[in-house]
Design a protein around this motif. Structure first.
Motif, PDB file in Angstrom:
ATOM      1  N   PHE A  20      44.092  50.809  30.677  1.00 58.26           N
ATOM      2  CA  PHE A  20      45.448  50.374  31.008  1.00 58.26           C
ATOM      3  C   PHE A  20      45.694  50.371  32.514  1.00 58.26           C
ATOM      4  N   PRO A  21      45.350  51.440  33.252  1.00 52.60           N
ATOM      5  CA  PRO A  21      45.589  51.406  34.705  1.00 52.60           C
ATOM      6  C   PRO A  21      44.782  50.320  35.397  1.00 52.60           C
ATOM      7  N   ASP A  22      43.596  49.982  34.851  1.00 53.65           N
ATOM      8  CA  ASP A  22      42.746  48.979  35.492  1.00 53.65           C
ATOM      9  C   ASP A  22      43.231  47.562  35.220  1.00 53.65           C
ATOM     10  N   ARG A  23      43.753  47.313  34.021  1.00 56.93           N
ATOM     11  CA  ARG A  23      44.117  45.945  33.652  1.00 56.93           C
ATOM     12  C   ARG A  23      45.607  45.656  33.826  1.00 56.93           C
ATOM     13  N   GLU A  24      46.449  46.558  33.375  1.00 57.84           N
ATOM     14  CA  GLU A  24      47.889  46.329  33.431  1.00 57.84           C
ATOM     15  C   GLU A  24      48.505  46.820  34.757  1.00 57.84           C
ATOM     16  N   GLY A  25      48.046  47.971  35.185  1.00 56.09           N
ATOM     17  CA  GLY A  25      48.551  48.516  36.442  1.00 56.09           C
ATOM     18  C   GLY A  25      49.844  49.293  36.289  1.00 56.09           C
ATOM     19  N   ALA A  26      50.241  49.911  37.398  1.00 55.06           N
ATOM     20  CA  ALA A  26      51.456  50.728  37.417  1.00 55.06           C
ATOM     21  C   ALA A  26      52.668  49.866  37.718  1.00 55.06           C
ATOM     22  N   ARG A  62      51.369  41.613  44.474  1.00 55.96           N
ATOM     23  CA  ARG A  62      50.089  42.113  43.978  1.00 55.96           C
ATOM     24  C   ARG A  62      50.288  43.177  42.901  1.00 55.96           C
ATOM     25  N   SER A  63      49.534  43.066  41.822  1.00 53.68           N
ATOM     26  CA  SER A  63      49.609  44.059  40.736  1.00 53.68           C
ATOM     27  C   SER A  63      49.036  45.386  41.217  1.00 53.68           C
ATOM     28  N   LEU A  64      49.624  46.455  40.702  1.00 51.03           N
ATOM     29  CA  LEU A  64      49.215  47.796  41.127  1.00 51.03           C
ATOM     30  C   LEU A  64      48.168  48.360  40.174  1.00 51.03           C
ATOM     31  N   THR A  65      47.044  47.669  40.077  1.00 55.45           N
ATOM     32  CA  THR A  65      45.942  48.148  39.257  1.00 55.45           C
ATOM     33  C   THR A  65      45.214  49.279  39.984  1.00 55.45           C
ATOM     34  N   SER A  66      44.311  49.934  39.262  1.00 51.64           N
ATOM     35  CA  SER A  66      43.582  51.052  39.871  1.00 51.64           C
ATOM     36  C   SER A  66      42.797  50.596  41.097  1.00 51.64           C
ATOM     37  N   SER A  67      42.154  49.431  40.996  1.00 44.27           N
ATOM     38  CA  SER A  67      41.359  48.955  42.135  1.00 44.27           C
ATOM     39  C   SER A  67      42.258  48.627  43.327  1.00 44.27           C
ATOM     40  N   TYR A  77      53.979  55.467  35.993  1.00 44.99           N
ATOM     41  CA  TYR A  77      53.925  54.734  34.735  1.00 44.99           C
ATOM     42  C   TYR A  77      55.094  55.190  33.865  1.00 44.99           C
ATOM     43  N   PRO A  78      56.239  54.525  33.934  1.00 46.99           N
ATOM     44  CA  PRO A  78      57.414  54.960  33.167  1.00 46.99           C
ATOM     45  C   PRO A  78      57.200  54.819  31.663  1.00 46.99           C
ATOM     46  N   SER A  79      57.757  55.766  30.929  1.00 43.74           N
ATOM     47  CA  SER A  79      57.726  55.717  29.470  1.00 43.74           C
ATOM     48  C   SER A  79      58.901  56.536  28.950  1.00 43.74           C
ATOM     49  N   VAL A  80      58.791  56.998  27.710  1.00 44.21           N
ATOM     50  CA  VAL A  80      59.882  57.761  27.090  1.00 44.21           C
ATOM     51  C   VAL A  80      59.292  58.876  26.245  1.00 44.21           C
TER      52      VAL A  80
END
Length: 361
Positions: free
Chosen positions: A203-209, A60-65, A83-86
């Motif tokens: 982004f958190p709602d559609r792509e997720g963590a 399951r995707s880790l979206t906000s919902s 949410y990893p980044s640089v």
């Protein structure tokens, strides 16, 4: 007469073996306890990790919902997404730091400064030094950091975010890898959205963590909450289970300790058997006289068995007492902690959390 005391002469050796066996058991217990205290002491015993694997429809995707649904599971106190980044140097230095959300109860070994969790959207916690850059002089200052905004499949532009360095931690602490910048959840999501070329608002709602940490109200609820999350389609695994099952140096050390204990136990058994046989053979003349006087074989066997049990019992009690005192006085707080931290913490902190989640999820 000396030969008649063959069994009694085994007492010191048997006591030493029992003491070593008890001490070894104490060291093994101390090592395991050290892993729980040092590796899991930052709340890990009451934490569950959720993972999201790209391209795996069964997870399951880790979206906000989805994370809000996870937060409603009975026994869950808090859910924080990562949410990893640089972040890279914009003004001073040449560093290029991976960034992650500061997860609940992360007990960073802060060397300078202080912060209150959760971090504010304009705050960042950095290692004291990384990639040749010393951040000590920047503590308490608002610094411009660069990050990437994707504009296409293989193109992007640079952008700047200003963050206040509120604390510095010991760079030897590498739970998420070397040189990590810790951010608030919202700031981490903003950077991850820019890196993916997606609008930060949804982004958190559609792509997720990429992953999330679930904090449970009490350690005893971890198993039930993990099961509930798995039933809802999440890739969920208890942090404590993964740390205890880590392979490598700690596993090898634990195996070696157990093998050593087995060798000591077998040595004590063989020594006792040999000494008992020697004692019985040395007293053949005595047994012959006792038989002439009317003693039967069952009675003689009871005499031998009683002597063996008495000698072995005395040796065992003395050895266990000595070994327990030695472990409590010297090994559990010192050697146990050192061994556990060296073999357990080093391996645990060196593991890539996402590869570990994939392997143990």
């Amino acid at each position: 007469m000396a030969r008649r005391r063959s069994l009694r002469r085994a007492l010191p050796t048997l006591a030493v073996l029992a003491a070593l066996l008890t001490t070894s058991s104490g060291v093994a217990g101390g090592a395991a306890g050290a892993v729980e205290r040092d590796v899991l002491g930052s709340g890990g015993l009451a934490q569950i990790e959720l993972s999201s694997f790209e391209g795996d429809a069964s997870v399951r995707s880790l979206t906000s919902s989805a994370l809000r649904e996870a937060a409603r599971v009975e026994g869950v106190r808090q859910v924080v997404a990562d949410y990893p980044s640089v972040l890279y140097a914009e003004e001073n230095g040449t560093y290029d730091l991976a960034s992650h959300t500061l997860t609940p109860d992360d007990d960073l070994p802060v060397v300078e400064g202080e912060f209150t969790a959760p971090l504010g959207p304009d705050e960042v916690v950095l290692p004291a030094n990384a990639q040749g850059t010393d951040f000590t002089s920047l503590l308490g200052r608002t610094v411009a950091f660069g990050y990437t905004k994707a504009t296409g499949g293989a193109s992007g532009t640079s952008a700047v975010v200003k963050l206040k360095i509120v604390a510095l931690y010991d760079p030897g602490w590498q739970a998420d890898g070397p040189g990590v910048a810790y951010l608030s959840q919202n700031t981490a999501a903003l950077l991850a959205a820019a890196r993916a070329g997606r609008p930060s608002g949804n982004f958190p709602d559609r792509e997720g963590a990429q992953s999330a940490v679930v904090v449970v109200e009490h350690q005893r609820q971890v198993a039930a909450v993990t099961k509930s999350l798995q039933n809802k389609g999440f890739s969920a695994s208890a942090v404590s289970d993964r740390v205890r099952d880590l392979p490598g140096l700690f596993g090898a050390a634990d195996l070696a300790m157990r093998l050593g204990m087995l060798v000591l136990a077998l040595g004590a058994l063989v020594l006792g058997a040999v000494r008992a046989g020697d004692s019985a053979r040395a007293r053949i003349g005595q047994f012959a006289i006792l038989r002439i006087l009317g003693a039967g074989r069952p009675e003689l066997r009871r005499i031998l068995l009683g002597e063996a049990m008495l000698s072995g019992g005395v040796a065992g009690v003395v050895g266990v007492l000595v070994g327990t005192l030695l472990s409590a006085a010297l090994l559990l707080p010192a050697a146990g902690l050192a061994v556990g931290t060296l073999f357990g913490s080093r391996e645990a902190l060196r593991q890539d959390p996402y590869l570990t989640a994939r392997a143990h999820g």
